[in-house]
Design an enzyme around this catalytic site. Sequence first.
Site, mmCIF file in Angstrom:
data_model
loop_
_atom_site.group_PDB
_atom_site.id
_atom_site.type_symbol
_atom_site.label_atom_id
_atom_site.label_comp_id
_atom_site.label_asym_id
_atom_site.label_seq_id
_atom_site.Cartn_x
_atom_site.Cartn_y
_atom_site.Cartn_z
ATOM 1 N N PHE A 60 36.996 -48.975 24.354
ATOM 2 C CA PHE A 60 37.351 -48.233 23.145
ATOM 3 C C PHE A 60 36.426 -47.023 22.982
ATOM 4 O O PHE A 60 35.630 -46.700 23.851
ATOM 5 C CB PHE A 60 37.284 -49.153 21.933
ATOM 6 C CG PHE A 60 38.551 -49.951 21.690
ATOM 7 C CD1 PHE A 60 39.509 -50.112 22.679
ATOM 8 C CD2 PHE A 60 38.784 -50.552 20.465
ATOM 9 C CE1 PHE A 60 40.672 -50.841 22.466
ATOM 10 C CE2 PHE A 60 39.938 -51.284 20.228
ATOM 11 C CZ PHE A 60 40.882 -51.429 21.223
ATOM 12 N N SER A 61 36.531 -46.372 21.832
ATOM 13 C CA SER A 61 35.881 -45.075 21.623
ATOM 14 C C SER A 61 34.359 -45.160 21.627
ATOM 15 O O SER A 61 33.761 -46.206 21.369
ATOM 16 C CB SER A 61 36.354 -44.460 20.309
ATOM 17 O OG SER A 61 37.687 -44.029 20.416
ATOM 18 N N TRP A 108 50.447 -46.863 23.870
ATOM 19 C CA TRP A 108 49.075 -47.371 23.793
ATOM 20 C C TRP A 108 48.943 -48.696 24.544
ATOM 21 O O TRP A 108 49.745 -49.608 24.378
ATOM 22 C CB TRP A 108 48.681 -47.581 22.333
ATOM 23 C CG TRP A 108 47.243 -47.979 22.149
ATOM 24 C CD1 TRP A 108 46.204 -47.147 21.874
ATOM 25 C CD2 TRP A 108 46.693 -49.299 22.233
ATOM 26 N NE1 TRP A 108 45.033 -47.874 21.785
ATOM 27 C CE2 TRP A 108 45.302 -49.197 22.002
ATOM 28 C CE3 TRP A 108 47.233 -50.556 22.495
ATOM 29 C CZ2 TRP A 108 44.448 -50.294 22.010
ATOM 30 C CZ3 TRP A 108 46.382 -51.658 22.514
ATOM 31 C CH2 TRP A 108 45.013 -51.519 22.267
ATOM 32 N N TRP A 131 49.348 -42.023 28.329
ATOM 33 C CA TRP A 131 49.056 -41.958 26.893
ATOM 34 C C TRP A 131 47.607 -41.549 26.677
ATOM 35 O O TRP A 131 46.702 -42.005 27.379
ATOM 36 C CB TRP A 131 49.289 -43.327 26.258
ATOM 37 C CG TRP A 131 48.673 -43.506 24.898
ATOM 38 C CD1 TRP A 131 47.369 -43.801 24.616
ATOM 39 C CD2 TRP A 131 49.332 -43.398 23.635
ATOM 40 N NE1 TRP A 131 47.170 -43.885 23.252
ATOM 41 C CE2 TRP A 131 48.366 -43.645 22.629
ATOM 42 C CE3 TRP A 131 50.646 -43.132 23.254
ATOM 43 C CZ2 TRP A 131 48.672 -43.627 21.274
ATOM 44 C CZ3 TRP A 131 50.946 -43.116 21.896
ATOM 45 C CH2 TRP A 131 49.971 -43.364 20.928
ATOM 46 N N ASN A 163 44.652 -40.907 23.355
ATOM 47 C CA ASN A 163 44.309 -40.785 21.944
ATOM 48 C C ASN A 163 42.876 -40.279 21.781
ATOM 49 O O ASN A 163 42.545 -39.247 22.353
ATOM 50 C CB ASN A 163 44.643 -42.042 21.128
ATOM 51 C CG ASN A 163 44.104 -43.349 21.629
ATOM 52 O OD1 ASN A 163 44.592 -43.896 22.615
ATOM 53 N ND2 ASN A 163 43.120 -43.898 20.941
ATOM 54 N N ASP A 164 42.012 -40.933 21.038
ATOM 55 C CA ASP A 164 40.755 -40.359 20.546
ATOM 56 C C ASP A 164 39.932 -39.617 21.607
ATOM 57 O O ASP A 164 39.735 -40.128 22.716
ATOM 58 C CB ASP A 164 39.851 -41.461 19.997
ATOM 59 C CG ASP A 164 40.528 -42.367 19.003
ATOM 60 O OD1 ASP A 164 41.720 -42.181 18.733
ATOM 61 O OD2 ASP A 164 39.857 -43.283 18.498
ATOM 62 N N GLN A 175 40.333 -41.653 25.069
ATOM 63 C CA GLN A 175 41.057 -42.914 25.150
ATOM 64 C C GLN A 175 42.325 -42.687 25.963
ATOM 65 O O GLN A 175 43.129 -41.803 25.640
ATOM 66 C CB GLN A 175 41.401 -43.414 23.752
ATOM 67 C CG GLN A 175 40.198 -43.870 22.940
ATOM 68 C CD GLN A 175 39.670 -45.211 23.421
ATOM 69 O OE1 GLN A 175 40.163 -46.253 23.034
ATOM 70 N NE2 GLN A 175 38.659 -45.180 24.276
ATOM 71 N N ARG A 223 33.342 -50.982 15.864
ATOM 72 C CA ARG A 223 33.624 -50.082 16.992
ATOM 73 C C ARG A 223 33.234 -48.637 16.684
ATOM 74 O O ARG A 223 32.822 -48.297 15.597
ATOM 75 C CB ARG A 223 35.105 -50.141 17.365
ATOM 76 C CG ARG A 223 36.086 -49.769 16.266
ATOM 77 C CD ARG A 223 37.517 -49.808 16.799
ATOM 78 N NE ARG A 223 38.517 -49.514 15.778
ATOM 79 C CZ ARG A 223 39.205 -50.434 15.112
ATOM 80 N NH1 ARG A 223 38.989 -51.718 15.347
ATOM 81 N NH2 ARG A 223 40.108 -50.077 14.207
ATOM 82 N N GLU A 273 37.172 -46.083 10.419
ATOM 83 C CA GLU A 273 36.851 -45.942 11.839
ATOM 84 C C GLU A 273 36.418 -44.533 12.254
ATOM 85 O O GLU A 273 36.412 -43.590 11.484
ATOM 86 C CB GLU A 273 37.992 -46.464 12.726
ATOM 87 C CG GLU A 273 39.275 -45.710 12.720
ATOM 88 C CD GLU A 273 40.320 -46.302 13.665
ATOM 89 O OE1 GLU A 273 40.129 -47.418 14.198
ATOM 90 O OE2 GLU A 273 41.362 -45.652 13.868
#
Length: 517
Positions: free
Chosen positions: A166-167, A134, A107, A109-110, A126, A234, A282
């Site tokens: 996290f990001s 996720w 998976w 993401n960002d 991510q 975050r 975010e």
Amino acid sequence: MKKQIKITEQDSYLIFPIQAEQDKTPVLLYIGDTILTEVQIPVGKVENGKYEADYLAAIPICQYTGKMLTLVGNVPEEFMNAVHTDVQVKNSEVKRPHIHFTPQYGWMNDPNGLVYYEGQYHMYFQYNPFDTQWDNMSWGHAVSDDLLHWHQKDTTLLPDEDGMIFSGCGLVNKLGKMNLPEDSLLFFYTAAGGINQISKEKLSVQKMAYSLDKGNTLIKMDKAVVPTICKENRDPKIFWHEETKAYIMCLWLEENDFAILRSVDLENWELSQRLTLQKGFECPDLFQLPVSSGGSKWVFWCADGYYYMGDFDGYQFITDGNRKSAYKTKLPYAAQTISNLDGRVISIPWLRTNGCFKRYRGAMGIPREFSLIEKNGEWYVSQQPIEELIASQNEIAVEKQEKNNWIKLEQNKECAIKIDTILTITEQSILESMEWHIYQNKIVYHPLTGILMVGETVVNIGEGLKDFSIIFDKAMIEITAGCGIIYAVFEAESKEETGDISIKNRYLEQVKVYEIL
């Protein structure tokens, strides 16, 4: 169940068999007596005494040569027996888009830590290598020379006792801060405490890692650079503000609230503003774009593609009060601009794709170069394809049918294609729909109503648009219009890569079709 492995010089990776999207079981990894990470592993069925896998996931372990690695988890013996070490990860290749980055497996993401350094673009992201859903947020890593063709490298940051990773962002240490060399790369990220078991007593803080080997290995620093302001704060994004000689950090706090912090040394940060942005949420970004008539405007960007123009003096961002939307569809999200690009503002979004191929889920959008366009007295962000894409395109000869001014061609090469179309808009032509048929995918625009239909998806992109650029890349369709102000992304219903292409409208002013190589 417990398993121990003595890591040798031949052991580059610890390999896990993955049965995607099954019930998850926590597995703890120790190096000696120290916790390395905790990962949630989807554990499936054992058939005929064998544990089959949809794919193999890897953790790099070269740096632990000579040490004892211990795995502990309530998993079947057959699963634990299938966990092994190897010099490489042996997965079969699957078809994927040509110029949209997708992970080798797992998976995604960002986009995170986007930075240009010594002729190479670094994209961290991510990443959950251990499933196509996720979880286990880590930082994957890919590099490119042209922003179109990417090579995935080893996973760089794994969850630890401070939380999931996290990001965050990346920058070149040009001023030699943190007692690190000027050619080191610095990365700031959110340690999301309280999400995994080994960090259950902790909150989210902003931490830092650095690289001394051109971004290949990231070394975590122990101390948080920004302690908890709000429980889930975050997504730090940092840049140098030359006018006030300070580093600026944008940070999401809670709900629609954000923070701007300042530092002269990257270690000690002071809150200079807490601001509320309507519907902002975010993944903040703050950048400056030039105005054609002179001067510039500051743009505060949020994850959903909402952006706010205004003034920034190094301490406070004062919005003009207008919220604009960069996206016409929900696929693009959490875009980030690339650090260390002098004079260019290039952004890459994550595309929240639904398609899953038992190997990976998620894609990155094609990088877009930002500029400002004035329309009806208002300024808008234009998102045009980067010049590297334009340089890589080869025009294909098209056949025009004299009777109805339609275009038709047959494409036999598997590659991304780009179709640039200009319509003549008159009182008569606005009544006629514009159609693109790309292999088995149908795209229709109605100039009179502003309705755009891509397969079964319907969105309103605005009336009377005359210029369109469509990029088709296997499962992905990206459309820009209105000088780049309009941007929409769709998943193709048909994944065909060759076949007939036709463009239908009697009022075509110009059509150009390109292969992107």
